[in-house]
Design a protein around this motif. Structure first.
Motif, mmCIF file in Angstrom:
data_model
loop_
_atom_site.group_PDB
_atom_site.id
_atom_site.type_symbol
_atom_site.label_atom_id
_atom_site.label_comp_id
_atom_site.label_asym_id
_atom_site.label_seq_id
_atom_site.Cartn_x
_atom_site.Cartn_y
_atom_site.Cartn_z
ATOM 1 N N VAL A 11 0.756 -1.310 -0.486
ATOM 2 C CA VAL A 11 0.092 0.177 0.171
ATOM 3 C C VAL A 11 1.052 1.342 -0.311
ATOM 4 O O VAL A 11 1.763 0.863 0.415
ATOM 5 N N PRO A 16 -2.769 9.084 -2.845
ATOM 6 C CA PRO A 16 -1.725 8.302 -3.822
ATOM 7 C C PRO A 16 -1.269 9.143 -4.934
ATOM 8 O O PRO A 16 -2.451 9.634 -5.896
ATOM 9 N N SER A 20 3.245 6.229 -5.866
ATOM 10 C CA SER A 20 2.127 5.234 -4.981
ATOM 11 C C SER A 20 1.686 4.012 -5.701
ATOM 12 O O SER A 20 1.881 3.302 -5.203
ATOM 13 N N ILE A 21 0.974 4.867 -6.665
ATOM 14 C CA ILE A 21 0.286 3.659 -7.548
ATOM 15 C C ILE A 21 1.368 2.364 -8.162
ATOM 16 O O ILE A 21 0.780 1.161 -7.945
ATOM 17 N N ARG A 43 -4.437 0.425 -2.527
ATOM 18 C CA ARG A 43 -4.542 2.030 -2.729
ATOM 19 C C ARG A 43 -4.916 2.631 -1.185
ATOM 20 O O ARG A 43 -6.568 2.112 -1.449
ATOM 21 N N VAL A 47 -7.710 7.471 -7.149
ATOM 22 C CA VAL A 47 -6.736 7.457 -8.380
ATOM 23 C C VAL A 47 -6.408 8.549 -9.062
ATOM 24 O O VAL A 47 -8.302 9.194 -9.463
ATOM 25 N N THR A 51 -2.095 9.350 -13.054
ATOM 26 C CA THR A 51 -2.118 7.737 -13.241
ATOM 27 C C THR A 51 -3.061 7.023 -13.687
ATOM 28 O O THR A 51 -3.033 5.815 -14.158
ATOM 29 N N ALA A 62 -6.544 -0.570 -11.586
ATOM 30 C CA ALA A 62 -6.194 0.296 -10.191
ATOM 31 C C ALA A 62 -6.219 -0.401 -9.104
ATOM 32 O O ALA A 62 -6.644 -1.824 -9.213
ATOM 33 N N TYR A 65 -10.201 -0.335 -3.550
ATOM 34 C CA TYR A 65 -9.226 0.812 -2.181
ATOM 35 C C TYR A 65 -9.523 0.188 -0.868
ATOM 36 O O TYR A 65 -10.138 -0.802 -0.523
#
Length: 550
Positions: A11, A16, A20-21, A43, A47, A51, A62, A65
């Protein structure tokens, strides 16, 4: 409890950014290949457009969450118990409870939706406290339940039919006396006496139960068929039948169906512990998101709760971490920022390097483990480096970042300058975004001493767009400070082409802090800074340095 391999979540920080992602996705993929175990990217925020452009470009979904990593019901042992129909008998329910060594049985509808529960105590009470001879008909007991409970055979009748009236009695007297107490619809327990069987049928009994496995004559069978009287033969004697027959009643008549305490797999242990302590019963049904039964848990299960396992990427500060991080088990930290205030119970693998991007470190780890980087992963890692270093313009950028990005670009099949323009254009298309959406696109909280402050940043290649963003953000920043409980908020409007930043600020002491940090007499409503693009390398050290002096 089954020895099920626990998934480790990788994570990044709240709100983010691309690094980060992308670092989370890429590092989770590396860990799966190296260990063969379960690692999954997650995440801790929405997003952003930049990203999303990157993910779409390289065909990657993605991460899902996660808002809170406290221990949940799904992290503890859920005892798998098959639900039963409310129509099964008390005897069958008792047998299931004993076989599975449980005290509570969930009762479900056709599609596994919880309808009620019954406990050993409920069954005992139903058997011991009921003296009503009409209870079988009140409970609408089916003949199939009676046949099953008495291990009998139906000679005449419909096994699917249910009793709706009448009482249960034993024909112990001679036929003359029987005529005085047998009524229409009754169930009569008797032996092999022809006269008693004939009398019961003529008095319009609904059912006769013939004990000791006695045969029933052809005449009695035909008469029962004509009069609509069911005949059941059982191998048990009269005493045993009288004891057992109440156990044929359906559990639905005795089940608890109102105010049942249930939990979902997503409920947090902290929230349910108090609820369970205030309830008398031991076991609680667990439902999924569609209210379907998953299983049961008890207070004892809470003692074996497993903390979630996490790898933190691109951050190591408590204020930036996903909610509930204090209750999770941190396994690793992979980061390129200053060392913050995160604490762990046990030693962990901590890798922190002074490079411009976490994804640069992830690339190194692929090389160190001799794992080939596939094109889509290369695209993610390269995008993250270009984003974090502002295409090598940021003072955080190191020669290593540039070399790594160029290597990754070749694998991904992209031309750096052209691709970067597309990426930043996608990320800076904020014309239709609200002030709140823009503010949280890249916002982080920091602490120094007793002061907590927040810093946001938006990068763009357009001066006009940055001016429009400024007009939206200035009135919103005061509200944002109150929402996050921070003393000061700073927001960087960074022009990539000009390599400059306009710094917005809000909060008591923020103006004095900027005067000290940047040696200016009057910052005005915003402070313009040339050759200034990095939050990590330029802004945070200046602010923290001034706070530490104070």
């Amino acid at each position: 409890m089954e020895n099920v391999q626990q998934t480790v979540y990788v994570v990044g920080h709240k709100n983010p950014d691309t690094d980060s992602i992308c670092a989370a996705i890429s590092y989770a993929a590396l860990k799966r290949k190296v260990t063969g175990e379960k690692y999954k990217a997650k995440r801790a925020g929405q997003v952003n457009p930049e990203t999303q452009f990157v993910l779409d470009r390289f065909g990657v979904d993605a991460p899902s969450y996660v808002s809170d990593v406290r221990t949940q019901v799904k992290d503890i042992e859920i005892r798998k118990v098959d639900g039963v129909s409310k129509y099964i008998s008390l005897k069958k329910a008792w047998t299931i409870l004993g076989k599975n060594k449980i005290v509570t049985l969930p009762i479900v509808q056709e599609h596994n939706e919880l309808e009620g529960i019954i406990t050993i105590g409920d069954i005992t009470k139903a058997y011991m406290d009921v003296y009503d001879s009409t209870i079988l008909s009140k409970a609408k007991t089916s003949f199939s339940n009676i046949v099953e409970t008495l291990e009998g055979e139906m000679v005449v009748g419909d096994s699917g039919e249910c009793l709706t009236c009448g009482k249960v009695l034993i024909a112990a007297a001679n036929p003359d006396l029987m005529e005085n107490y047998i009524e229409k619809g009754d169930i009569v327990i008797l032996g092999n006496r022809y006269e008693s069987q004939l009398c019961a049928i003529e008095m319009e009994a609904k059912c006769i139960i013939v004990c000791d496995g006695a045969k029933v004559s052809y005449t009695i069978t035909k008469l029962a068929e004509q009069r609509g009287c069911t005949i059941i033969i059982t191998p048990f004697d009269t005493y045993t039948v009288a004891r057992l027959i109440n156990q044929s009643m359906p559990i639905g008549f005795f089940m608890r169906k109102d105010n049942i305490t249930t939990f979902t797999q997503d409920d947090f242990i902290d929230d349910i512990r108090g609820v369970m302590a205030n309830k008398r019963h031991r076991d609680f049904p667990i439902l999924d998101k569609n209210d379907k039964l998953v299983g049961m848990i008890s207070r004892r299960n809470l003692l074996r709760a497993r903390k979630k396992k996490l790898i933190m990427v691109d951050h190591n500060e408590l204020t930036q971490a996903v909610e509930g991080i204090e209750e999770a088990e941190i396994m690793e930290v992979i980061d390129h920022h200053r060392i913050g205030n995160i604490e762990t119970m046990n030693p962990v693998y901590f890798r922190n390097q002074p490079v411009g991007c976490t994804s640069t470190i992830v690339y190194q780890m692929y090389q160190e483990n001799n794992v080939e980087i596939e094109p889509k992963i290369a695209g993610l890692l390269c995008s993250a480096i270009l984003s974090d270093t502002l295409v090598f313009r940021s003072p955080t950028c190191t020669p290593l970042d540039k070399v790594v990005a160029e290597n990754l670009a070749k694998i991904a099949g992209i031309e750096i300058e052209e691709y970067a323009k597309e990426m930043f254009a996608a990320g800076s298309n904020l014309r239709d975004k609200s002030a709140e959406e823009i503010f949280y696109q890249d916002f982080k909280k920091f602490s120094a001493g007793n002061v907590t402050f927040g810093v946001g940043q938006i990068t763009s290649m357009s001066t006009e767009e940055l001016e429009n963003i400024k007009n939206k953000l200035v009135p919103y920043m005061e509200k944002a400070a109150g929402l996050h409980g921070v003393q000061m908020i700073f927001f960087m409007l960074t022009n990539i082409l000009e390599e400059s930043t306009e710094l917005l600020y809000n909060g008591e002491g923020s103006e004095e802090l900027l005067k000290e940090a940047f040696h200016v007499e009057d910052p005005g409503k915003s402070l313009r800074l040339k050759d200034f693009v990095s939050r990590k390398k330029q802004l945070i050290p200046a602010i923290v340095g001034s706070l530490q002096k104070d």
